[in-house]
Enzyme design. Structure first.
Site, PDB file in Angstrom:
ATOM      1  N   GLY A 182       0.835  -1.189   0.000  1.00  8.78           N
ATOM      2  CA  GLY A 182       0.000   0.000   0.000  1.00  8.78           C
ATOM      3  C   GLY A 182       0.874   1.245   0.000  1.00  8.78           C
ATOM      4  O   GLY A 182       2.069   1.187   0.277  1.00  8.78           O
ATOM      5  N   CYS A 183       0.268   2.386  -0.305  1.00 10.60           N
ATOM      6  CA  CYS A 183       1.065   3.618  -0.398  1.00 10.60           C
ATOM      7  C   CYS A 183       1.645   4.017   0.953  1.00 10.60           C
ATOM      8  O   CYS A 183       2.830   4.353   1.058  1.00 10.60           O
ATOM      9  CB  CYS A 183       0.224   4.743  -0.991  1.00 10.60           C
ATOM     10  N   TYR A 184       0.827   3.975   2.010  1.00 14.55           N
ATOM     11  CA  TYR A 184       1.351   4.315   3.330  1.00 14.55           C
ATOM     12  C   TYR A 184       2.468   3.365   3.771  1.00 14.55           C
ATOM     13  O   TYR A 184       3.531   3.822   4.206  1.00 14.55           O
ATOM     14  CB  TYR A 184       0.232   4.321   4.373  1.00 14.55           C
TER      15      TYR A 184
ATOM     16  N   GLU B 278       2.397  12.168  -0.595  1.00 18.47           N
ATOM     17  CA  GLU B 278       2.252  11.536   0.708  1.00 18.47           C
ATOM     18  C   GLU B 278       3.443  11.903   1.585  1.00 18.47           C
ATOM     19  O   GLU B 278       4.596  11.854   1.143  1.00 18.47           O
ATOM     20  CB  GLU B 278       2.184  10.017   0.527  1.00 18.47           C
TER      21      GLU B 278
END
EC number: 1.2.1.38
Length: 353
Positions: free
Chosen positions: A153-155, A249
């Protein structure tokens, strides 16, 4: 390293979503890839330029439904479908087709943890045992020989790139990780949701999924692996926030130093691990990571700061959630899976302003 001049035939499942669009953008300039299949059930029958006008004029195939897909026309698929759906479709693919999965379906090693966080039993357990976690810089050798790669996932991508080297080296306390995460609105997907409407999200900052975000067990799994512990025995404090910008992010992690260690020791460890990496960069001492540094690129920038509280430090990392946090990392992994130069299709510099 492959020397063949024959292009890899790629399919994108879920091409109408943001990750699908970003994969198309990147692959259009990949010298070794031809996109031969684009699926998007709700947009089936539509040309790409009607769904994404900025991708018009490149001769891409029209979008079709998954049911109409001919898997003989692809060597690899990028899967950007919702969780659950991904498992069912990938399980039906011919064994010769390699899979780069951008969904959450194969990221978690433990099927019980998956069921707990995603609300249903895992539907492709035979494939799960062969899936390789696709955090490229940490699993590069396994990815090279994988048939199925589960992109993080991006996080977790931004968190793990900055923290795993430090917990693995015993420089920080894995049981005291406070992770403040912020992402652009594309992280929520392209579907219509009230909280992502301009008038709802603009000019504001909103935490969400407090203490229950699905990326938390993914972070815990990989941090635990780095120190040889069971994921069930580890908990991180993780709170994501929605920022009113399209992409980007920023992760601010507050960590407790091991006895006798300093922020300088953390910087030295990160510098050592990522020396020579094409996409991960430790900034000069004192330089603050910003999303503006990585927008549109596959880069991750990291830095470490001494906290005012004795025995603590602050680790900050920034990525573009759609590139390094999603489709860019997926292309990076595909390159490894086919024996190509890892940077192909990803050489673009960040876009500023």
């Amino acid at each position: 390293m492959t020397t063949t001049t024959e292009k890899i035939k790629a399919g994108i499942l879920g091409a109408s979503g943001y990750t699908g669009a970003e994969a198309m953008r990147l692959l259009l300039r990949h010298p070794n890839v031809e996109m031969t299949l684009l699926t998007a059930d709700r947009k089936a029958g539509q040309p790409v330029e009607e769904v994404y006008p900025h991708l018009g004029g490149y001769g891409l195939p029209d979008m079709i439904s998954v049911e109409d897909a001919d898997w003989n026309t692809v060597d690899v698929v990028f899967c950007g479908l919702p969780h659950g759906t991904t498992q069912e479709i990938i399980a039906t693919l011919p064994a010769k087709v390699k899979v780069v999965d951008l969904s959450a379906d194969f990221r978690l090693d433990d099927p019980e943890t998956y069921a707990e966080w995603y609300g249903h039993e895992h539907r492709a357990l035979e494939l799960q045992k062969d899936a390789v976690y696709g955090l490229t810089e940490l699993y590069r050798e396994k990815i090279k020989s994988a048939r199925l790669v589960a992109c993080p996932g991006c996080y977790p991508t931004a968190v793990l790139l900055s923290l795993v080297p430090l917990v693995a080296a015993g420089l920080i306390d894995a049981d005291d990780l406070v992770i403040d995460a912020k992402s652009g609105i594309t992280g929520a997907g392209r579907g219509l949701k009230q909280n992502t409407l301009f008038s709802e999200a603009g000019e504001g900052l909103s935490p969400y999924s407090i203490a229950k975000h699905r990326h938390a067990p993914e972070i815990e799994q990989e941090v635990a692996k780095a120190i040889g512990r069971a994921a069930a025995d580890l908990r991180v404090n993780f709170v994501p926030h929605l920022i009113p910008m399209s992409r980007g992010e920023l992760i601010t992690s507050h960590v407790r130093l091991a006895k006798g260690k300093t922020a300088a020791d953390l910087r030295a460890e990160i510098a050592k691990l990522y020396e020579g990496e094409p996409f991960v960069r430790l900034l000069k001492e004192g330089a603050v990571p910003q999303t503006q540094m990585v927008r549109g690129s596959n880069n991750c920038v990291i830095n470490v700061f001494e906290d005012r509280i004795p025995g603590r430090a602050i680790v900050i990392s920034a990525i573009d959630n759609l590139v390094k946090g999603s489709s860019g990392q997926a292309v990076q992994n595909m390159n490894l899976m086919f024996g190509l130069e890892e940077t192909l299709g990803l050489e673009q510099a960040p876009l500023f302003p």
